[in-house]
Design a protein around this motif. Structure first.
Motif, short mmCIF file in Angstrom:
data_model
loop_
_atom_site.label_atom_id
_atom_site.label_comp_id
_atom_site.label_asym_id
_atom_site.label_seq_id
_atom_site.Cartn_x
_atom_site.Cartn_y
_atom_site.Cartn_z
N ALA A 1 10.64 59.32 46.84
CA ALA A 1 9.46 58.94 46.07
C ALA A 1 9.15 59.99 45.00
O ALA A 1 8.78 59.66 43.86
CB ALA A 1 8.26 58.73 46.99
N ASP A 2 9.31 61.27 45.36
CA ASP A 2 9.06 62.33 44.39
C ASP A 2 10.11 62.32 43.28
O ASP A 2 9.78 62.56 42.11
CB ASP A 2 9.06 63.69 45.11
N ILE A 3 11.37 62.04 43.64
CA ILE A 3 12.41 61.93 42.62
C ILE A 3 12.10 60.74 41.70
O ILE A 3 12.23 60.84 40.47
CB ILE A 3 13.79 61.77 43.26
N ALA A 4 11.68 59.62 42.27
CA ALA A 4 11.33 58.45 41.47
C ALA A 4 10.21 58.78 40.48
O ALA A 4 10.25 58.37 39.31
CB ALA A 4 10.92 57.30 42.37
N ALA A 5 9.21 59.52 40.96
CA ALA A 5 8.11 59.90 40.07
C ALA A 5 8.60 60.78 38.93
O ALA A 5 8.16 60.64 37.77
CB ALA A 5 7.03 60.61 40.88
N LEU A 6 9.53 61.69 39.23
CA LEU A 6 10.12 62.54 38.19
C LEU A 6 10.89 61.71 37.18
O LEU A 6 10.77 61.90 35.95
CB LEU A 6 11.05 63.57 38.85
N VAL A 7 11.68 60.76 37.66
CA VAL A 7 12.49 59.92 36.78
C VAL A 7 11.59 59.10 35.86
O VAL A 7 11.85 58.98 34.65
CB VAL A 7 13.40 58.99 37.60
N ARG A 8 10.51 58.57 36.41
CA ARG A 8 9.60 57.78 35.57
C ARG A 8 8.89 58.67 34.56
O ARG A 8 8.75 58.30 33.38
CB ARG A 8 8.57 57.05 36.44
N ARG A 9 8.46 59.84 34.99
CA ARG A 9 7.73 60.74 34.09
C ARG A 9 8.60 61.18 32.92
O ARG A 9 8.13 61.29 31.79
CB ARG A 9 7.24 61.96 34.88
N GLU A 10 9.89 61.45 33.20
CA GLU A 10 10.79 61.93 32.16
C GLU A 10 11.47 60.80 31.39
O GLU A 10 12.31 61.04 30.54
CB GLU A 10 11.85 62.85 32.77
N LYS A 11 11.11 59.56 31.74
CA LYS A 11 11.51 58.38 30.94
C LYS A 11 13.03 58.19 30.85
O LYS A 11 13.60 58.08 29.75
CB LYS A 11 10.89 58.44 29.55
N ALA A 12 13.68 58.15 31.99
CA ALA A 12 15.10 57.80 32.00
C ALA A 12 15.27 56.31 31.70
O ALA A 12 14.39 55.50 32.01
CB ALA A 12 15.72 58.13 33.35
N MET A 13 16.39 55.98 31.10
CA MET A 13 16.68 54.57 30.84
C MET A 13 16.85 53.80 32.14
O MET A 13 16.46 52.63 32.25
CB MET A 13 17.95 54.47 30.00
N LEU A 14 17.45 54.46 33.15
CA LEU A 14 17.82 53.78 34.38
C LEU A 14 17.93 54.79 35.51
O LEU A 14 18.40 55.92 35.31
CB LEU A 14 19.17 53.08 34.17
N TRP A 15 17.47 54.40 36.70
CA TRP A 15 17.61 55.24 37.90
C TRP A 15 18.54 54.53 38.86
O TRP A 15 18.32 53.38 39.24
CB TRP A 15 16.26 55.47 38.55
N SER A 16 19.62 55.21 39.24
CA SER A 16 20.60 54.63 40.16
C SER A 16 20.59 55.37 41.48
O SER A 16 20.79 56.59 41.51
CB SER A 16 22.00 54.70 39.54
N GLY A 17 20.37 54.65 42.55
CA GLY A 17 20.46 55.21 43.89
C GLY A 17 21.87 55.03 44.43
O GLY A 17 22.32 53.89 44.63
N PHE A 18 22.58 56.14 44.62
CA PHE A 18 23.94 56.08 45.14
C PHE A 18 23.89 56.21 46.66
O PHE A 18 23.54 57.25 47.20
CB PHE A 18 24.79 57.21 44.53
N LEU A 19 24.22 55.11 47.33
CA LEU A 19 24.25 55.12 48.80
C LEU A 19 25.54 55.79 49.24
O LEU A 19 26.64 55.29 48.98
CB LEU A 19 24.15 53.70 49.35
N LEU A 20 25.40 56.90 49.89
CA LEU A 20 26.51 57.78 50.21
C LEU A 20 27.72 57.04 50.80
O LEU A 20 27.59 56.18 51.66
CB LEU A 20 26.05 58.84 51.22
N VAL A 21 28.89 57.41 50.31
CA VAL A 21 30.17 57.00 50.90
C VAL A 21 30.77 58.24 51.55
O VAL A 21 30.95 59.26 50.87
CB VAL A 21 31.12 56.42 49.84
N PRO A 22 31.09 58.20 52.82
CA PRO A 22 31.57 59.40 53.51
C PRO A 22 33.03 59.70 53.19
O PRO A 22 33.93 59.53 54.02
CB PRO A 22 31.37 59.06 54.99
N THR A 23 33.27 60.18 51.97
CA THR A 23 34.60 60.55 51.55
C THR A 23 34.52 61.89 50.83
O THR A 23 33.45 62.28 50.35
CB THR A 23 35.21 59.47 50.63
N GLY A 24 35.63 62.61 50.72
CA GLY A 24 35.57 63.95 50.14
C GLY A 24 34.64 64.83 50.96
O GLY A 24 34.59 64.76 52.18
N ARG A 25 33.88 65.67 50.27
CA ARG A 25 32.92 66.51 50.97
C ARG A 25 31.82 65.69 51.63
O ARG A 25 31.17 66.13 52.58
CB ARG A 25 32.31 67.53 50.01
N GLY A 26 31.57 64.49 51.10
CA GLY A 26 30.52 63.63 51.64
C GLY A 26 30.76 63.22 53.09
O GLY A 26 29.83 62.81 53.78
#
Length: 395
Positions: free
Chosen positions: A184-209
């Motif tokens: 929610a805090d990240i969303a508020a930051l994204v809206r405040r700084e006026k990004a064109m688009l916010w993408s939530g990347f749902l983790l894929v457990p590959t590499g270091r992930g």
């Protein structure tokens, strides 16, 4: 109950203008794996040095020629990494892609290379957009995830500079246990700084992930509902969260009936925090941004730093190499890509799901967890045909 008819699926979920069996909507090229960061989720397990085997300038230009061979309208072309600014020829390559008529976007890391001069040069070379990663609402949270101090401030400065220069900015956030209660805090930051688009990347457990703690399917469901809620005040999308398209259809059906979705405690906490931050106050979007119906190998193709062609950067199964075979032929005819475009081949509950043609689950996550790219998405909470009251109205 409103008398307004349920919007057709074509208005709720976008489809590319041309058949995805013929051409991809999006081509992502991993320009290099060199990057000075040590991000906890990095699929590429990036390191400080450029590989001697990565595509050189001539091979990179040939790759762009191959993308242009798909014909107009050309796929959107994204140069990612590693950190693309580790390539001294990046600006020249952006200019070459632009000269072919490609729409070029760049996805740099928050490093000292994210300068006004570099951003100005890629803009002047023709780049139309920039994507940056923000995985925490504060420097402490973001920098811990990225493994290097100072990255948050560099990213925020680069974000603001890019906007000043007229570049469209997309912000990507990895949804993991680390960021879960900060969303929610990240969303508020994204809206405040006026990004064109916010993408939530749902983790894929590959590499270091693969070392990170995953969310439960129910938590993922709550996150998707929260992203949908955020879509009322800013443009949102998901990466490897294809079941967001199901959520959009279900929520529209429920709204048409005057009903609320059934969500869990995480959604309640995120919503309460968002309300406390005033996230949903003020001007609302006149029209929601519909998610695009593309997924691994189906409208989407990834080319590695060495030219290997995979359905996604998170699904490391090579169909061939652009140094041996044209990208157009690989995308259109390889057995791997053909199988991923056939929903009848999906297995488990994805194969039985009533939303398989519009969702299909994350093929990358299925592969990472089970070794089978056609298996069920293991982190989807939906049970096919078990929530009839949330099914779309007749379309």
């Amino acid at each position: 109950m409103t008398d307004t008819p349920f919007p057709p699926r074509s208005r709720l979920v976008r489809t590319p203008r041309h058949a995805v069996a013929h051409r991809p909507f999006l081509v992502i090229w991993e320009t290099t794996r060199a990057c000075p960061l040590a991000c906890l989720h990095c699929r590429a397990e990036a390191n400080l040095l450029r590989s001697p085997h990565e595509l050189d300038g001539a091979q990179a230009r040939d790759l762009m020629d191959q993308i242009a061979a798909f014909g107009r309208p050309y796929p959107l072309f994204v140069m990612t990494g590693g950190d693309p600014f580790q390539r001294p020829d990046l600006t020249e390559l952006v200019a070459y892609g632009t000269s072919l008529g490609l729409r070029v976007a760049v996805s740099p890391s928050g490093t000292p290379t994210l300068t006004r001069q570099n951003l100005t040069e890629v803009r002047d070379a023709g780049a139309v957009a920039l994507s940056l990663s923000v995985d925490g609402s504060t420097a402490a949270r973001h920098d811990t995830f990225r493994g290097v101090d100072g990255v948050f401030d560099l990213t925020l400065d680069g974000w603001r500079t890019a906007r000043e220069l007229g570049l469209k900015v997309q912000i990507n956030t990895t949804v993991s246990r680390h960021s879960l209660h900060d969303l929610a805090d990240i969303a508020a930051l994204v809206r405040r700084e006026k990004a064109m688009l916010w993408s939530g990347f749902l983790l894929v457990p590959t590499g270091r992930g693969a070392e990170l703690d995953s969310l439960t399917p129910d938590e993922m469901e709550d996150v998707l509902h929260f992203l949908y809620d955020c879509g009322a005040v800013m443009a949102t999308k998901t990466t490897e969260g294809h079941h967001f398209r199901r959520i959009v259809l279900q929520r529209a059906a429920l709204a048409e009936r005057g009903e609320e979705p059934r969500t869990g405690p995480l959604h309640a906490r995120l919503t309460a925090r968002a309300a406390a931050l005033g996230l949903f106050e003020g001007e609302r979007r006149a029209v929601r941004r519909p998610p695009m119906d593309v997924s691994s190998g189906r409208g989407f193709v990834f080319v590695s730093h060495t030219g290997e062609v995979t359905p996604s950067g998170f699904l490391p199964m090579s169909a061939d190499n652009t140094k041996r075979r044209p990208l157009k032929d690989i995308y259109r005819t390889s057995p791997l890509f053909l199988s991923l475009r056939d929903p009848s081949l999906l297995r488990g509950k994805c194969g039985a799901c009533d939303y398989k043609t519009v969702c299909g689950g994350s093929r990358s996550r299925a592969y990472a967890v089970t070794g089978d790219p056609l298996a069920a998405d293991p982190w989807c909470a939906y049970q096919p045909n078990t929530l009839p009251e949330e099914q779309p109205c007749a379309q």
